[in-house]
Design a protein around this motif. Structure first.
Motif, PDB file in Angstrom:
ATOM      1  N   ALA A 178       0.838  -1.201   0.000  1.00  9.87           N
ATOM      2  CA  ALA A 178       0.000   0.000   0.000  1.00  9.87           C
ATOM      3  C   ALA A 178       0.877   1.257   0.000  1.00  9.87           C
ATOM      4  CB  ALA A 178      -0.916  -0.002   1.221  1.00  9.87           C
ATOM      5  N   GLU A 179       0.369   2.320  -0.607  1.00  8.35           N
ATOM      6  CA  GLU A 179       1.151   3.547  -0.727  1.00  8.35           C
ATOM      7  C   GLU A 179       1.524   4.112   0.633  1.00  8.35           C
ATOM      8  OE1 GLU A 179      -0.429   6.516  -3.314  1.00  8.35           O
ATOM      9  OE2 GLU A 179      -1.044   5.070  -4.839  1.00  8.35           O
ATOM     10  N   VAL A 180       0.599   4.027   1.591  1.00 11.05           N
ATOM     11  CA  VAL A 180       0.869   4.595   2.906  1.00 11.05           C
ATOM     12  C   VAL A 180       1.999   3.842   3.601  1.00 11.05           C
ATOM     13  CG1 VAL A 180      -0.880   3.168   4.065  1.00 11.05           C
ATOM     14  CG2 VAL A 180      -0.203   5.357   5.072  1.00 11.05           C
ATOM     15  N   LEU A 181       2.084   2.530   3.387  1.00 11.21           N
ATOM     16  CA  LEU A 181       3.165   1.746   3.979  1.00 11.21           C
ATOM     17  C   LEU A 181       4.488   2.037   3.285  1.00 11.21           C
ATOM     18  CD1 LEU A 181       1.434  -1.721   4.534  1.00 11.21           C
ATOM     19  CD2 LEU A 181       1.710   0.170   6.139  1.00 11.21           C
ATOM     20  N   ALA A 182       4.447   2.197   1.961  1.00  8.84           N
ATOM     21  CA  ALA A 182       5.665   2.548   1.227  1.00  8.84           C
ATOM     22  C   ALA A 182       6.213   3.891   1.698  1.00  8.84           C
ATOM     23  CB  ALA A 182       5.381   2.582  -0.270  1.00  8.84           C
ATOM     24  N   LEU A 183       5.319   4.845   1.908  1.00 17.17           N
ATOM     25  CA  LEU A 183       5.745   6.167   2.382  1.00 17.17           C
ATOM     26  C   LEU A 183       6.337   6.074   3.787  1.00 17.17           C
ATOM     27  CD1 LEU A 183       5.936   9.187   1.889  1.00 17.17           C
ATOM     28  CD2 LEU A 183       3.596   9.413   2.750  1.00 17.17           C
ATOM     29  N   GLU A 184       5.746   5.241   4.644  1.00 14.02           N
ATOM     30  CA  GLU A 184       6.268   5.091   6.002  1.00 14.02           C
ATOM     31  C   GLU A 184       7.643   4.426   5.979  1.00 14.02           C
ATOM     32  OE1 GLU A 184       4.827   3.440  10.385  1.00 14.02           O
ATOM     33  OE2 GLU A 184       3.468   3.398   8.664  1.00 14.02           O
ATOM     34  N   ALA A 185       7.826   3.440   5.091  1.00 11.32           N
ATOM     35  CA  ALA A 185       9.136   2.803   4.954  1.00 11.32           C
ATOM     36  C   ALA A 185      10.182   3.816   4.485  1.00 11.32           C
ATOM     37  CB  ALA A 185       9.047   1.636   3.972  1.00 11.32           C
ATOM     38  N   PHE A 186       9.799   4.674   3.551  1.00 10.56           N
ATOM     39  CA  PHE A 186      10.703   5.732   3.080  1.00 10.56           C
ATOM     40  C   PHE A 186      11.086   6.666   4.223  1.00 10.56           C
ATOM     41  CE2 PHE A 186      10.738  10.226   1.752  1.00 10.56           C
ATOM     42  CZ  PHE A 186      11.913  10.237   1.020  1.00 10.56           C
ATOM     43  N   ASN A 187      10.110   7.064   5.032  1.00 12.04           N
ATOM     44  CA  ASN A 187      10.395   7.958   6.146  1.00 12.04           C
ATOM     45  C   ASN A 187      11.355   7.320   7.150  1.00 12.04           C
ATOM     46  OD1 ASN A 187       8.784  10.045   5.179  1.00 12.04           O
ATOM     47  ND2 ASN A 187       6.951   9.286   6.205  1.00 12.04           N
ATOM     48  N   LEU A 188      11.211   6.017   7.376  1.00 14.65           N
ATOM     49  CA  LEU A 188      12.121   5.331   8.287  1.00 14.65           C
ATOM     50  C   LEU A 188      13.529   5.241   7.710  1.00 14.65           C
ATOM     51  CD1 LEU A 188       9.845   2.453   9.641  1.00 14.65           C
ATOM     52  CD2 LEU A 188      10.716   4.416  10.917  1.00 14.65           C
ATOM     53  N   LEU A 189      13.631   5.021   6.409  1.00 14.92           N
ATOM     54  CA  LEU A 189      14.947   5.010   5.764  1.00 14.92           C
ATOM     55  C   LEU A 189      15.619   6.374   5.866  1.00 14.92           C
ATOM     56  CD1 LEU A 189      14.109   2.925   2.561  1.00 14.92           C
ATOM     57  CD2 LEU A 189      15.705   2.258   4.373  1.00 14.92           C
ATOM     58  N   MET A 190      14.836   7.430   5.666  1.00 18.41           N
ATOM     59  CA  MET A 190      15.396   8.775   5.756  1.00 18.41           C
ATOM     60  C   MET A 190      15.771   9.114   7.200  1.00 18.41           C
ATOM     61  SD  MET A 190      15.530   9.966   2.658  1.00 18.41           S
ATOM     62  CE  MET A 190      15.371  11.740   2.460  1.00 18.41           C
ATOM     63  N   ARG A 191      14.987   8.628   8.155  1.00 19.51           N
ATOM     64  CA  ARG A 191      15.326   8.877   9.553  1.00 19.51           C
ATOM     65  C   ARG A 191      16.623   8.148   9.931  1.00 19.51           C
ATOM     66  NH1 ARG A 191      11.755   6.796  14.557  1.00 19.51           N
ATOM     67  NH2 ARG A 191      10.023   7.665  13.317  1.00 19.51           N
ATOM     68  N   THR A 192      16.735   6.907   9.472  1.00 18.02           N
ATOM     69  CA  THR A 192      17.969   6.159   9.726  1.00 18.02           C
ATOM     70  C   THR A 192      19.172   6.867   9.112  1.00 18.02           C
ATOM     71  OG1 THR A 192      16.717   4.080   9.736  1.00 18.02           O
ATOM     72  CG2 THR A 192      19.095   3.924   9.439  1.00 18.02           C
ATOM     73  N   GLN A 193      18.999   7.372   7.896  1.00 17.08           N
ATOM     74  CA  GLN A 193      20.090   8.082   7.233  1.00 17.08           C
ATOM     75  C   GLN A 193      20.453   9.365   7.974  1.00 17.08           C
ATOM     76  OE1 GLN A 193      22.149   7.357   4.950  1.00 17.08           O
ATOM     77  NE2 GLN A 193      23.063   9.348   4.567  1.00 17.08           N
ATOM     78  N   LYS A 194      19.458  10.036   8.523  1.00 18.42           N
ATOM     79  CA  LYS A 194      19.703  11.273   9.276  1.00 18.42           C
ATOM     80  C   LYS A 194      20.515  11.002  10.537  1.00 18.42           C
ATOM     81  CE  LYS A 194      17.268  14.918  11.829  1.00 18.42           C
ATOM     82  NZ  LYS A 194      15.930  15.430  12.244  1.00 18.42           N
ATOM     83  N   TYR A 195      20.140   9.959  11.275  1.00 18.25           N
ATOM     84  CA  TYR A 195      20.810   9.660  12.530  1.00 18.25           C
ATOM     85  C   TYR A 195      22.110   8.883  12.326  1.00 18.25           C
ATOM     86  CZ  TYR A 195      16.426  10.968  14.863  1.00 18.25           C
ATOM     87  OH  TYR A 195      15.324  11.660  15.313  1.00 18.25           O
ATOM     88  N   HIS A 196      22.109   7.991  11.339  1.00 24.69           N
ATOM     89  CA  HIS A 196      23.248   7.097  11.153  1.00 24.69           C
ATOM     90  C   HIS A 196      23.564   6.994   9.656  1.00 24.69           C
ATOM     91  CE1 HIS A 196      22.306   6.074  15.278  1.00 24.69           C
ATOM     92  NE2 HIS A 196      21.080   5.809  14.896  1.00 24.69           N
TER      93      HIS A 196
END
Length: 493
Positions: free
Chosen positions: A174-192
């Motif tokens: 689902a698009e909403v899950l894909a967007l949430e996965a993207f946000n988690l990837l970007m958060r991981t990249q921001k912190y680490h």
């Protein structure tokens, strides 16, 4: 069907049963959540280390199996490293089956910001995440990782790879899950921030995303944009970090986009860039859905242009990289149907003034009726104004003046790009560029006179008049006058 994830009471008493965290699903998928089941008769306090994390999905009270008209619940107490083991425990409380919510034995306390070195997620946390992955339960995976990923804790490579490949790149997700996965990837990249050893993608994966033809496996345009937006963030973050350390040779961009070492992959990037530019013309602006697709194509074009800039800058000689890239782009434009709209879109979105300058030089030289052996300079620019003639565009119809207007636009772009190349020392490597304080090294070919500027402008007007049989539109003539004034302002004599 319940699946055991893990947790034991650790009690040696035969009377105490194990505590199990199980996966459970309701009839309505969006409401399904993991829950805790306890089958305890006499209960001994159990210590559960969840590494200071908070699990909103688990902070609810769920009844155990009803036996003889009774029900029981388990209460979770979050643990912090600085808390003693005495204050950490699980309590069993009696409640009616109809009261289903979780309460902590004490209110949540705000955690103090921890500045200790980042650590990978602990084994218990990973066990929870991996169980949701094994159960193919992306909602649970995303919710758990949303709670777990923070400045102090980061997921291992296999978890970020699952976010990218197993959720974001899943055509059925689902698009909403894909967007949430993207946000988690970007958060991981921001912190680490990732480096060459921890990136969850390779070039083959990116190529498959861009070239997949099977409709059943083809990634949605929105997800494709999100993937490349994440890839760009990784490339740019790592590039800036390695640039500060003067170690660009160890950067992700060097491994993926070096014109010296990976030009096949850079050529792929150029092909995707041109395809994105072409696709942006295939949609009608009147249709809302097609307008959205057009915007996605333009967004992808801008992302790829920024990746192309990194390919230009990551090697020691941006001039050599520029020569390779400009020749490839020029050949690609010549092999396709002439299209003014495509040329102008490509040129206007290029991030590198050095590449734009060289590409314009090649395009105008091809349209030049009288070749002249001159390096790029203001004299060569006037020569193009006097002798270059662009081929008609299919969209012109009877408005033949448009090709003369485009020629003037290209000369304007060439002049401004060349000035940026010289004043910004863009022919030097990026590691040397910011230490240079000298003034631009103009050559003798950059010395132009008022008479030469006037002659070039008059020649341009007379050639256009001869071709059209009438004068150019007033806006085009005004643009030519502004070009003359600008050249006069920077002329050396």
């Amino acid at each position: 069907m319940d699946e055991v994830i893990s947790l034991s009471s650790g009690s040696s008493s035969e009377q105490d049963s194990d505590i199990e965290i199980v996966g459970s699903y309701s009839n309505e998928k969006e409401h399904s959540v993991p829950f805790i089941r306890a089958e305890l008769l006499p209960v001994t306090p159990v210590l559960v280390d969840i590494t200071g994390q908070q699990f909103p999905l688990l902070r609810q009270r769920y009844p155990r199996r009803v036996k003889r008209g009774q029900s029981s619940t388990i209460e979770i107490i979050d643990l912090n490293d600085d808390l003693s083991s005495d204050s950490t425990h699980m309590e069993q409380t009696q409640t009616g089956a109809e009261n289903g919510h979780v309460e902590s034995s004490s209110e949540d306390e705000e955690e103090e910001e921890n500045y200790s070195p980042a650590e990978p997620l602990c084994r218990q946390s990973l066990s929870l995440v991996n169980s949701t992955i094994e159960e193919n339960y992306p909602e649970g995976t995303l919710q758990l990782l949303s709670d777990l990923i923070q400045p102090r804790y980061y997921p291992p490579l296999d978890i970020t790879a699952h976010l990218l490949k197993g959720i974001l790149l899943d055509p059925q997700c689902a698009e909403v899950l894909a967007l949430e996965a993207f946000n988690l990837l970007m958060r991981t990249q921001k912190y680490h921030p990732a480096d060459t050893s921890t990136i969850p993608w390779d070039w083959e994966l990116l190529a498959s995303v861009m070239t997949e033809k099977d409709e059943a496996r083809r990634i949605r345009s929105e997800a494709r944009c999100l993937v490349f937006q994440y890839v760009l963030r990784v490339l740019e973050d790592d590039f800036q970090f390695k640039l500060r350390m003067l170690k660009l040779h160890l950067s992700v961009a060097k491994v993926m986009l070096s014109c010296d070492q990976k030009f096949r992959q850079v050529r792929d990037l150029l092909n995707w860039l041109l395809e994105a530019a072409k696709q942006s013309f295939c949609y009608s602006e009147e249709d809302g859905g097609q307008k959205s697709e057009q915007n996605l194509c333009l967004k992808m074009l801008l992302i790829l242009q920024r990746m192309l800039l990194l390919a230009m800058e990551v090697d020691r000689s941006p001039t050599c990289s520029c020569n390779k890239l400009s020749q490839e782009l020029c050949n690609s434009l010549n092999s396709s149907t002439p299209c003014r709209q495509l040329r102008l879109l490509l040129l206007s979105t290029l991030e590198s003034n050095l590449l734009r300058c060289k590409l314009l030089e090649l395009l105008l030289d091809q349209a030049c009726s009288q070749k002249r052996q001159l390096p790029m300079s203001f004299q060569l620019l006037l020569h193009f104004l006097q002798t270059s003639t662009l081929a008609p565009d299919p969209s012109d119809g009877s408005e033949k003046w448009r090709r003369w207007d485009e020629l003037l636009q290209l000369v304007w772009m060439l002049m401004l790009s060349y000035e940026e190349v010289m004043t910004g020392h863009l022919r030097c490597s990026i590691t040397e560029r910011f230490t240079l304080t000298r003034t631009p090294l103009w050559t003798q070919n950059d010395q132009i006179t008022r008479a030469a500027i006037q002659e070039a402008a008059e020649t341009f007007l007379s050639r256009a008049m001869k071709d059209l049989g009438h004068a150019l539109p007033s806006k085009t003539q005004e643009s030519l006058s502004q070009l003359q004034e600008y050249l006069l302002s920077i002329s050396f004599s």
